[in-house]
Design an enzyme around this catalytic site. Structure first.
Site, mmCIF file in Angstrom:
data_model
loop_
_atom_site.group_PDB
_atom_site.id
_atom_site.type_symbol
_atom_site.label_atom_id
_atom_site.label_comp_id
_atom_site.label_asym_id
_atom_site.label_seq_id
_atom_site.Cartn_x
_atom_site.Cartn_y
_atom_site.Cartn_z
ATOM 1 N N LYS A 197 0.854 -1.195 0.000
ATOM 2 C CA LYS A 197 0.000 0.000 0.000
ATOM 3 C C LYS A 197 0.880 1.232 0.000
ATOM 4 C CE LYS A 197 -4.447 0.961 0.190
ATOM 5 N NZ LYS A 197 -5.577 0.096 -0.174
ATOM 6 N N GLY A 213 -20.227 7.284 2.620
ATOM 7 C CA GLY A 213 -19.134 7.590 1.691
ATOM 8 C C GLY A 213 -19.652 7.533 0.270
ATOM 9 N N GLY A 226 -17.631 8.165 -2.556
ATOM 10 C CA GLY A 226 -16.411 8.360 -3.341
ATOM 11 C C GLY A 226 -16.251 7.307 -4.405
ATOM 12 N N ASN A 227 -14.992 6.872 -4.652
ATOM 13 C CA ASN A 227 -14.676 5.909 -5.722
ATOM 14 C C ASN A 227 -15.533 4.647 -5.684
ATOM 15 O OD1 ASN A 227 -12.645 7.475 -6.721
ATOM 16 N ND2 ASN A 227 -10.966 6.347 -5.797
ATOM 17 N N ALA A 228 -15.897 4.184 -4.490
ATOM 18 C CA ALA A 228 -16.626 2.918 -4.371
ATOM 19 C C ALA A 228 -18.098 3.133 -3.998
ATOM 20 C CB ALA A 228 -15.942 2.032 -3.334
ATOM 21 N N GLY A 229 -18.346 4.009 -3.032
ATOM 22 C CA GLY A 229 -19.702 4.190 -2.505
ATOM 23 C C GLY A 229 -20.696 4.686 -3.531
HETATM 24 N N1 GLU Z 1 -7.327 0.398 -3.281
HETATM 25 C C1 GLU Z 1 -8.077 -0.780 -3.590
HETATM 26 C C2 GLU Z 1 -8.129 -1.707 -2.405
HETATM 27 O O1 GLU Z 1 -8.016 -1.295 -1.282
HETATM 28 C C3 GLU Z 1 -7.602 -1.452 -4.875
HETATM 29 C C4 GLU Z 1 -6.187 -1.917 -4.881
HETATM 30 C C5 GLU Z 1 -5.699 -2.365 -6.240
HETATM 31 O O2 GLU Z 1 -6.451 -2.318 -7.187
HETATM 32 O O3 GLU Z 1 -4.523 -2.754 -6.303
HETATM 33 O O4 GLU Z 1 -8.378 -2.882 -2.542
#
Ligand code: GLU
Length: 408
Positions: free
Chosen positions: A103, A214, A216-219
């Site tokens: 990460k 949330g 955002g990108n997912a919510g």
């Molecule tokens: N950030 C996303 C996660 O927490 C995706 C990570 C990725 O695609 O490598 O799973």
């Protein structure tokens, strides 16, 4: 404040208590292989220099290259990035993709930066880490507040430094820059397949009332997907506040409102409530899709959902897990529920390496198969071990890691 890395270690220990693994395996997983701390000097638009703190934690690569997103947030620090990296190792193992866990992050509020400053910061992060990243070594992706555009700048920077322009060093890129069909909605879509596979076993109705924390990108995609599947999203939130409807939210209108005003708050026909009130709403499914430590010992008593489905990473603390389990509220853990994102990221990486482009149908077909299979495997493991779904998911992940690490 709960330290997310302590929570992650705690989750590891709790899974190991229901099904013991070799002590050496657990000991190794408690320590990331490498923690990299960088300084990123950025020339601001007014000519001044600002130095940002950045990170890359490479947790474990026994199952494949390190994999995991990059977070741009003021709350981001090394403890958070370490926790997120450990969760990535578990997540990639849960869905059986050939990736390890890593990460990255930068301590910054990207909303305070101009586009040019954001680009210089993004390129600076990549420049500082180009020697440790690579398609066969460590493959980043988007996370909170990072976008396909940021991935494109970073991929371009890596290409300029190393000459490798395959794009396979980073995923979540725009479609025109080697991105995969379906990557934008993959996290929510993967969660939806898991929900669909387990809905009956979890005792949830055909049409659920859904609350999403949330947007955002997912919510935002989750709200849209559940709506399109005939469920009713009654409340959503973002960093500026939360809104609730007495009937059902019109998600297209909420999305348009957020685009126009920068927030979901103020949407006509809705009431503004606090984040605590949102979490306490009576509903079938509560989908935390924001940050860590949202459901804790001090507020878990207020939860009135039948099931919590973690689209965010680490939204529920171990103490809150126990309280929810005792009350019969199921929690589908992050390392299963949000694994659709990294799964499609891995498809993107594979397409880049092979020079292929798969259709959305192919991508979602493969994703569905994986998410359904692993959801059922984890549900059965939980039944067998008489434990919660998080411990079961860790147990499944640890079994695969044990196999991968036995000769290392
Ligand atoms: N950030 C996303 C996660 O927490 C995706 C990570 C990725 O695609 O490598 O799973």
């Amino acid at each position: 404040m709960n330290n997310p890395f302590d929570n992650a270690l705690n989750q590891l220990a709790r899974a190991n208590a229901v099904k013991p693994f070799p002590a050496d395996l657990i000991e190794r997983l408690k320590h990331p292989n490498r923690e990299i701390h960088i300084s990123i000097p950025v020339t601001m638009d007014d000519g001044s220099l600002c130095v940002f703190e950045g990170y890359r934690v490479e947790h474990n690569n026994a199952r494949g290259p390190y994999k995991g997103g990059i977070r741009f947030h003021l709350q981001t620090d090394i403890h958070e990035v370490k926790a997120l990296a450990l969760w990535m190792t578990m997540k990639c193992s849960v869905v059986g993709i050939p990736m390890g866990g890593g990460k990255g992050g930068v301590t910054v509020d990207p909303k305070m930066l101009s586009k040019g400053e954001l680009e210089r910061l993004s390129r600076g992060w990549m420049r500082a880490l180009a020697d440790v990243l690579g398609p066969r070594k460590d493959v980043p992706a988007p996370d909170v507040n990072t976008t396909p555009e940021i991935m494109a700048w970073m991929a371009d920077e890596f290409g300029k430094i190393t000459g490798d322009t395959s794009g396979a060093v980073i995923t979540g890129k725009p479609l025109g820059q080697g991105g995969s069909e379906g990557r934008g909605t993959a996290t929510a879509q993967g969660g939806f397949y898991v929900f669909d596979a387990l809905r009956e076993q979890l005792g949830l109705p055909i049409s659920c009332r859904v609350v999403v924390q949330g947007f955002g990108n997912a919510g935002d995609h989750a709200a849209d997907l559940w709506t399109k599947a005939g469920h009713r999203v009654i409340a959503v939130s973002d960093s500026k506040g939360a809104i609730v409807s007495d009937t059902t939210l019109d998600i297209d209108a909420v999305t348009a409102h957020k685009k126009a005003t920068g927030s979901v708050v103020g949407m006509s026909g809705t009431r503004t409530i606090t984040n605590d009130e949102l979490l306490a709403l009576e509903c079938d499914i509560l989908i935390p899709a924001a940050l860590e430590n949202q459901i804790r010992a001090d507020n878990v008593g207020s939860i009135r959902a039948k099931s919590v489905m973690e689209l965010a990473n680490g939204p529920t603390t171990p103490e809150a897990d126990d309280a929810l389990f005792a009350r019969g509220i199921s929690v589908i853990p992050d390392i299963l529920f949000n694994a659709g994102g990294v799964t499609v990221s891995t498809f993107e990486w594979e397409q880049n390496l092979k020079g292929e482009h798969w259709t959305e149908e192919q991508v979602f077909g493969k994703l569905k198969e994986i998410m359904e299979r692993e959801a059922l495997e984890i549900f059965e493991t939980a039944q067998t071990l008489k434990t919660d779904l998080r411990r079961a998911a860790f147990v499944v992940a640890l079994g695969r890691l044990q196999e991968a690490m036995q000769y290392s």
